[in-house]
Design a protein around this motif. Structure first.
Motif, PDB file in Angstrom:
ATOM      1  N   UNK A  41      10.279  -0.265   4.668  1.00  0.00           N
ATOM      2  CA  UNK A  41       9.626   0.916   4.107  1.00  0.00           C
ATOM      3  C   UNK A  41      10.480   2.178   4.274  1.00  0.00           C
ATOM      4  N   UNK A  42      11.272   2.248   5.336  1.00  0.00           N
ATOM      5  CA  UNK A  42      12.113   3.427   5.559  1.00  0.00           C
ATOM      6  C   UNK A  42      13.143   3.583   4.447  1.00  0.00           C
ATOM      7  N   UNK A  43      13.728   2.465   4.003  1.00  0.00           N
ATOM      8  CA  UNK A  43      14.685   2.526   2.904  1.00  0.00           C
ATOM      9  C   UNK A  43      13.987   2.960   1.617  1.00  0.00           C
ATOM     10  N   UNK A  44      12.775   2.472   1.404  1.00  0.00           N
ATOM     11  CA  UNK A  44      12.020   2.832   0.200  1.00  0.00           C
ATOM     12  C   UNK A  44      11.784   4.336   0.150  1.00  0.00           C
ATOM     13  N   UNK A  45      11.387   4.912   1.271  1.00  0.00           N
ATOM     14  CA  UNK A  45      11.158   6.359   1.331  1.00  0.00           C
ATOM     15  C   UNK A  45      12.468   7.123   1.143  1.00  0.00           C
ATOM     16  N   UNK A  46      13.518   6.631   1.788  1.00  0.00           N
ATOM     17  CA  UNK A  46      14.840   7.255   1.667  1.00  0.00           C
ATOM     18  C   UNK A  46      15.321   7.229   0.220  1.00  0.00           C
ATOM     19  N   UNK A  47      15.128   6.115  -0.455  1.00  0.00           N
ATOM     20  CA  UNK A  47      15.591   5.978  -1.835  1.00  0.00           C
ATOM     21  C   UNK A  47      14.845   6.896  -2.786  1.00  0.00           C
ATOM     22  N   UNK A  48      13.689   7.395  -2.369  1.00  0.00           N
ATOM     23  CA  UNK A  48      12.928   8.318  -3.194  1.00  0.00           C
ATOM     24  C   UNK A  48      13.176   9.768  -2.815  1.00  0.00           C
ATOM     25  N   UNK A  49      14.221   9.996  -2.065  1.00  0.00           N
ATOM     26  CA  UNK A  49      14.669  11.352  -1.789  1.00  0.00           C
ATOM     27  C   UNK A  49      14.150  11.984  -0.525  1.00  0.00           C
ATOM     28  N   UNK A  71       0.821  -1.201   0.000  1.00  0.00           N
ATOM     29  CA  UNK A  71       0.000   0.000   0.000  1.00  0.00           C
ATOM     30  C   UNK A  71       0.860   1.258   0.000  1.00  0.00           C
ATOM     31  N   UNK A  72       2.024   1.196   0.620  1.00  0.00           N
ATOM     32  CA  UNK A  72       2.956   2.316   0.546  1.00  0.00           C
ATOM     33  C   UNK A  72       3.355   2.541  -0.904  1.00  0.00           C
ATOM     34  N   UNK A  73       3.740   1.480  -1.559  1.00  0.00           N
ATOM     35  CA  UNK A  73       4.168   1.560  -2.956  1.00  0.00           C
ATOM     36  C   UNK A  73       3.044   2.114  -3.838  1.00  0.00           C
ATOM     37  N   UNK A  74       1.819   1.695  -3.553  1.00  0.00           N
ATOM     38  CA  UNK A  74       0.694   2.049  -4.412  1.00  0.00           C
ATOM     39  C   UNK A  74       0.149   3.451  -4.135  1.00  0.00           C
ATOM     40  N   UNK A  75       0.106   3.858  -2.861  1.00  0.00           N
ATOM     41  CA  UNK A  75      -0.621   5.071  -2.502  1.00  0.00           C
ATOM     42  C   UNK A  75       0.268   6.249  -2.102  1.00  0.00           C
ATOM     43  N   UNK A  76       1.562   6.012  -1.844  1.00  0.00           N
ATOM     44  CA  UNK A  76       2.399   7.132  -1.429  1.00  0.00           C
ATOM     45  C   UNK A  76       2.459   8.236  -2.489  1.00  0.00           C
ATOM     46  N   UNK A  77       2.594   7.893  -3.781  1.00  0.00           N
ATOM     47  CA  UNK A  77       2.679   8.967  -4.778  1.00  0.00           C
ATOM     48  C   UNK A  77       1.489   9.919  -4.749  1.00  0.00           C
ATOM     49  N   UNK A  78       0.275   9.426  -4.490  1.00  0.00           N
ATOM     50  CA  UNK A  78      -0.882  10.313  -4.461  1.00  0.00           C
ATOM     51  C   UNK A  78      -0.940  11.125  -3.171  1.00  0.00           C
ATOM     52  N   UNK A  79      -0.262  10.658  -2.121  1.00  0.00           N
ATOM     53  CA  UNK A  79      -0.202  11.437  -0.884  1.00  0.00           C
ATOM     54  C   UNK A  79       0.862  12.522  -0.989  1.00  0.00           C
ATOM     55  N   UNK A  80       2.056  12.152  -1.428  1.00  0.00           N
ATOM     56  CA  UNK A  80       3.186  13.074  -1.413  1.00  0.00           C
ATOM     57  C   UNK A  80       3.317  13.888  -2.690  1.00  0.00           C
ATOM     58  N   UNK A  81       2.829  13.344  -3.818  1.00  0.00           N
ATOM     59  CA  UNK A  81       3.035  14.036  -5.079  1.00  0.00           C
ATOM     60  C   UNK A  81       4.521  14.177  -5.362  1.00  0.00           C
ATOM     61  N   UNK A 119      -0.337   8.962   5.599  1.00  0.00           N
ATOM     62  CA  UNK A 119      -0.812   7.724   4.984  1.00  0.00           C
ATOM     63  C   UNK A 119      -0.955   6.710   6.113  1.00  0.00           C
ATOM     64  N   UNK A 120      -2.187   6.319   6.394  1.00  0.00           N
ATOM     65  CA  UNK A 120      -2.507   5.430   7.511  1.00  0.00           C
ATOM     66  C   UNK A 120      -3.020   4.102   6.974  1.00  0.00           C
ATOM     67  N   UNK A 121      -2.457   3.021   7.479  1.00  0.00           N
ATOM     68  CA  UNK A 121      -2.891   1.675   7.115  1.00  0.00           C
ATOM     69  C   UNK A 121      -3.386   0.979   8.372  1.00  0.00           C
ATOM     70  N   UNK A 122      -4.594   0.441   8.315  1.00  0.00           N
ATOM     71  CA  UNK A 122      -5.171  -0.213   9.485  1.00  0.00           C
ATOM     72  C   UNK A 122      -5.528  -1.664   9.179  1.00  0.00           C
ATOM     73  N   UNK A 123      -5.805  -2.387  10.233  1.00  0.00           N
ATOM     74  CA  UNK A 123      -6.182  -3.793  10.146  1.00  0.00           C
ATOM     75  C   UNK A 123      -7.428  -3.997  10.993  1.00  0.00           C
ATOM     76  N   UNK A 124      -8.418  -4.683  10.453  1.00  0.00           N
ATOM     77  CA  UNK A 124      -9.651  -4.942  11.194  1.00  0.00           C
ATOM     78  C   UNK A 124      -9.994  -6.418  11.107  1.00  0.00           C
ATOM     79  N   UNK A 125     -10.449  -6.970  12.210  1.00  0.00           N
ATOM     80  CA  UNK A 125     -10.870  -8.367  12.258  1.00  0.00           C
ATOM     81  C   UNK A 125     -11.722  -8.565  13.498  1.00  0.00           C
ATOM     82  N   UNK A 126     -12.433  -9.662  13.535  1.00  0.00           N
ATOM     83  CA  UNK A 126     -13.317  -9.930  14.662  1.00  0.00           C
ATOM     84  C   UNK A 126     -12.515 -10.467  15.839  1.00  0.00           C
ATOM     85  N   UNK A 127     -13.030 -10.197  17.038  1.00  0.00           N
ATOM     86  CA  UNK A 127     -12.396 -10.727  18.235  1.00  0.00           C
ATOM     87  C   UNK A 127     -11.847  -9.625  19.122  1.00  0.00           C
TER      88      UNK A 127
END
Length: 217
Positions: free
Chosen positions: A51-59, A25-35, A152-160
Protein backbone atom coordinates in the motif's frame (compact mmCIF):
# COMPACT_ATOMS: atom_id res chain seq x y z
CA UNK A 1 2.49 -6.15 22.43
CA UNK A 2 6.08 -6.43 23.58
CA UNK A 3 8.74 -5.47 21.05
CA UNK A 4 10.25 -8.93 21.25
CA UNK A 5 6.96 -10.48 20.10
CA UNK A 6 7.05 -8.55 16.84
CA UNK A 7 10.77 -9.06 16.28
CA UNK A 8 10.22 -12.80 16.70
CA UNK A 9 7.24 -12.82 14.31
CA UNK A 10 9.25 -11.15 11.56
CA UNK A 11 12.36 -13.25 12.18
CA UNK A 12 10.27 -16.43 11.93
CA UNK A 13 8.29 -15.10 8.94
CA UNK A 14 5.04 -15.47 10.89
CA UNK A 15 3.45 -12.62 8.98
CA UNK A 16 0.04 -13.88 7.93
CA UNK A 17 -1.18 -10.29 8.34
CA UNK A 18 0.88 -9.26 5.29
CA UNK A 19 -1.45 -9.04 2.27
CA UNK A 20 1.09 -9.16 -0.56
CA UNK A 21 -1.01 -6.84 -2.73
CA UNK A 22 -2.66 -3.43 -2.53
CA UNK A 23 -5.63 -3.48 -0.17
CA UNK A 24 -8.94 -3.35 -2.02
CA UNK A 25 -10.46 -0.86 0.41
CA UNK A 26 -7.54 1.52 0.02
CA UNK A 27 -8.00 1.44 -3.74
CA UNK A 28 -11.76 1.93 -3.42
CA UNK A 29 -12.05 4.50 -0.62
CA UNK A 30 -8.84 6.55 -0.62
CA UNK A 31 -10.04 8.93 -3.37
CA UNK A 32 -13.08 9.97 -1.30
CA UNK A 33 -10.88 10.53 1.76
CA UNK A 34 -8.05 12.45 0.11
CA UNK A 35 -9.79 14.00 -2.89
CA UNK A 36 -7.18 15.95 -4.86
CA UNK A 37 -4.96 16.32 -1.78
CA UNK A 38 -1.53 14.79 -2.45
CA UNK A 39 -0.16 15.74 0.96
CA UNK A 40 1.92 13.55 3.22
CA UNK A 41 0.45 10.30 4.55
CA UNK A 42 1.30 8.55 7.81
CA UNK A 43 1.05 4.75 7.80
CA UNK A 44 1.50 3.48 11.38
CA UNK A 45 2.74 -0.07 11.99
CA UNK A 46 3.14 -0.41 8.24
CA UNK A 47 5.10 -3.66 7.95
CA UNK A 48 6.11 -4.12 4.33
CA UNK A 49 2.68 -3.33 2.88
CA UNK A 50 2.50 -2.74 -0.86
CA UNK A 51 0.00 0.00 0.00
CA UNK A 52 2.91 2.40 0.64
CA UNK A 53 4.03 2.12 -2.98
CA UNK A 54 0.45 2.69 -4.15
CA UNK A 55 0.23 5.92 -2.15
CA UNK A 56 3.69 6.99 -3.30
CA UNK A 57 2.80 6.36 -6.94
CA UNK A 58 -0.15 8.71 -6.56
CA UNK A 59 2.07 11.58 -5.54
CA UNK A 60 1.87 11.38 -1.76
CA UNK A 61 4.96 11.75 0.40
CA UNK A 62 4.69 8.70 2.68
CA UNK A 63 5.94 8.13 6.23
CA UNK A 64 5.57 4.55 7.38
CA UNK A 65 6.44 3.64 10.96
CA UNK A 66 7.59 0.09 11.61
CA UNK A 67 9.29 -1.57 14.56
CA UNK A 68 10.94 -4.41 12.61
CA UNK A 69 14.15 -3.71 10.70
CA UNK A 70 13.53 -6.92 8.74
CA UNK A 71 10.23 -5.51 7.46
CA UNK A 72 11.87 -2.25 6.41
CA UNK A 73 14.62 -4.02 4.47
CA UNK A 74 12.20 -6.50 2.90
CA UNK A 75 9.93 -3.69 1.74
CA UNK A 76 12.58 -2.06 -0.42
CA UNK A 77 14.15 -5.31 -1.58
CA UNK A 78 10.80 -6.70 -2.72
CA UNK A 79 10.00 -3.37 -4.37
CA UNK A 80 13.34 -3.63 -6.19
CA UNK A 81 14.36 -0.19 -5.00
CA UNK A 82 17.39 0.91 -2.99
CA UNK A 83 16.85 2.89 0.17
CA UNK A 84 19.15 5.43 1.75
CA UNK A 85 19.48 4.51 5.42
CA UNK A 86 19.95 7.22 8.01
CA UNK A 87 20.70 5.70 11.44
CA UNK A 88 19.42 7.64 14.41
CA UNK A 89 17.47 7.68 17.65
CA UNK A 90 14.67 7.00 18.26
CA UNK A 91 14.24 6.15 14.55
CA UNK A 92 16.45 4.87 11.77
CA UNK A 93 15.01 6.23 8.52
CA UNK A 94 14.86 4.19 5.31
CA UNK A 95 14.24 6.59 2.42
CA UNK A 96 13.55 6.32 -1.32
CA UNK A 97 12.54 9.59 -2.97
CA UNK A 98 9.67 10.91 -0.83
CA UNK A 99 8.79 7.51 0.65
CA UNK A 100 10.21 6.91 4.12
CA UNK A 101 9.91 4.14 6.67
CA UNK A 102 10.86 5.13 10.18
CA UNK A 103 12.23 2.07 11.93
CA UNK A 104 11.35 2.34 15.61
CA UNK A 105 8.59 2.53 18.21
CA UNK A 106 5.45 4.38 17.10
CA UNK A 107 5.02 5.71 20.63
CA UNK A 108 8.29 7.64 20.28
CA UNK A 109 6.79 9.95 17.64
CA UNK A 110 6.40 13.59 18.65
CA UNK A 111 4.22 16.33 17.09
CA UNK A 112 7.16 17.99 15.30
CA UNK A 113 7.72 14.75 13.37
CA UNK A 114 4.27 14.94 11.77
CA UNK A 115 3.41 18.62 11.67
CA UNK A 116 3.02 18.39 7.88
CA UNK A 117 0.90 15.22 7.88
CA UNK A 118 -2.89 15.45 7.65
CA UNK A 119 -3.69 12.06 6.12
CA UNK A 120 -3.41 8.69 7.87
CA UNK A 121 -3.93 5.19 6.53
CA UNK A 122 -4.50 2.48 9.16
CA UNK A 123 -5.12 -1.00 7.85
CA UNK A 124 -3.04 -3.03 10.27
CA UNK A 125 -2.21 -0.85 13.28
CA UNK A 126 -5.34 -0.78 15.45
CA UNK A 127 -6.12 -4.45 14.83
CA UNK A 128 -2.52 -5.37 15.67
CA UNK A 129 -2.95 -4.11 19.23
CA UNK A 130 -4.62 -5.90 22.15
CA UNK A 131 -7.55 -4.11 23.82
CA UNK A 132 -5.52 -2.68 26.70
CA UNK A 133 -3.24 -0.71 24.35
CA UNK A 134 -5.75 0.59 21.80
CA UNK A 135 -6.82 3.71 23.67
CA UNK A 136 -3.17 4.58 24.25
CA UNK A 137 -2.55 4.19 20.52
CA UNK A 138 -5.50 6.40 19.56
CA UNK A 139 -4.55 9.04 22.13
CA UNK A 140 -0.96 9.13 20.91
CA UNK A 141 -1.98 9.29 17.25
CA UNK A 142 -4.26 12.22 18.10
CA UNK A 143 -1.51 13.94 20.08
CA UNK A 144 1.11 13.79 17.32
CA UNK A 145 -1.05 14.68 14.29
CA UNK A 146 -2.43 18.13 13.44
CA UNK A 147 -6.04 19.26 13.67
CA UNK A 148 -8.26 18.29 10.72
CA UNK A 149 -6.27 15.11 10.12
CA UNK A 150 -8.25 12.56 8.11
CA UNK A 151 -7.88 8.82 8.67
CA UNK A 152 -8.89 5.86 6.54
CA UNK A 153 -9.33 3.07 9.10
CA UNK A 154 -9.90 -0.58 8.24
CA UNK A 155 -10.93 -2.99 10.99
CA UNK A 156 -11.59 -6.69 11.38
CA UNK A 157 -14.26 -8.22 13.61
CA UNK A 158 -14.93 -11.85 14.47
CA UNK A 159 -16.09 -13.95 17.38
CA UNK A 160 -13.70 -15.26 19.99
CA UNK A 161 -10.87 -14.08 22.22
CA UNK A 162 -7.68 -14.22 20.17
CA UNK A 163 -4.29 -14.33 21.84
CA UNK A 164 -2.36 -12.96 18.86
CA UNK A 165 -2.99 -10.41 16.12
CA UNK A 166 -4.88 -9.52 14.10
CA UNK A 167 -7.32 -8.89 16.91
CA UNK A 168 -11.05 -8.32 16.54
CA UNK A 169 -12.22 -4.72 16.79
CA UNK A 170 -15.96 -4.15 16.68
CA UNK A 171 -17.64 -1.17 15.06
CA UNK A 172 -18.92 -0.12 18.48
CA UNK A 173 -15.35 -0.04 19.79
CA UNK A 174 -14.29 2.23 16.95
CA UNK A 175 -16.87 4.77 18.13
CA UNK A 176 -15.78 4.36 21.75
CA UNK A 177 -12.13 4.97 20.85
CA UNK A 178 -12.47 7.84 18.40
CA UNK A 179 -15.77 9.67 19.03
CA UNK A 180 -14.34 12.22 21.47
CA UNK A 181 -11.93 13.74 18.94
CA UNK A 182 -13.14 12.65 15.51
CA UNK A 183 -16.15 12.79 13.26
CA UNK A 184 -16.76 9.16 12.27
CA UNK A 185 -18.26 7.96 9.00
CA UNK A 186 -18.85 4.23 8.58
CA UNK A 187 -18.24 3.67 4.87
CA UNK A 188 -18.51 -0.07 4.38
CA UNK A 189 -18.74 -3.49 6.03
CA UNK A 190 -18.09 -6.73 4.20
CA UNK A 191 -18.46 -10.27 5.52
CA UNK A 192 -15.48 -12.45 4.72
CA UNK A 193 -16.21 -15.60 2.77
CA UNK A 194 -15.44 -18.80 4.67
CA UNK A 195 -12.70 -19.56 2.13
CA UNK A 196 -11.04 -16.15 2.60
CA UNK A 197 -7.37 -16.89 3.49
CA UNK A 198 -7.58 -15.36 6.96
CA UNK A 199 -10.99 -16.80 7.81
CA UNK A 200 -9.96 -20.22 6.55
CA UNK A 201 -6.67 -20.21 8.44
CA UNK A 202 -8.35 -19.18 11.70
CA UNK A 203 -11.46 -21.30 11.16
CA UNK A 204 -13.71 -18.26 11.47
CA UNK A 205 -17.39 -17.97 10.65
CA UNK A 206 -19.01 -14.60 10.02
CA UNK A 207 -15.84 -12.52 10.18
CA UNK A 208 -16.17 -9.04 8.68
CA UNK A 209 -14.05 -6.06 7.69
CA UNK A 210 -15.23 -2.47 8.11
CA UNK A 211 -13.98 0.78 6.64
CA UNK A 212 -14.23 4.16 8.38
CA UNK A 213 -13.39 7.72 7.49
CA UNK A 214 -12.35 9.70 10.55
CA UNK A 215 -11.94 13.48 10.54
CA UNK A 216 -10.19 15.14 13.46
CA UNK A 217 -12.22 17.95 14.96
Amino acid sequence: MEHEFWHRRWANKEIGFHEGSVNEYLYRHWPELAGKDTGAVLVPLCGKAHDLWWLHDRGHPVIGVELSEIACKDFFEEGEEKAMVQPGEPFTVFRHENLQIWNGDFFQLVPDDLSHVKLVYDRAALIALPPEIRQQYVDHLTAVTPENTRILLITLDYEGSPTSPPFNVSNDEVYELYAEDYQIEHLHTQTLANDHPFAKRKGLQGASESVFRLTRR
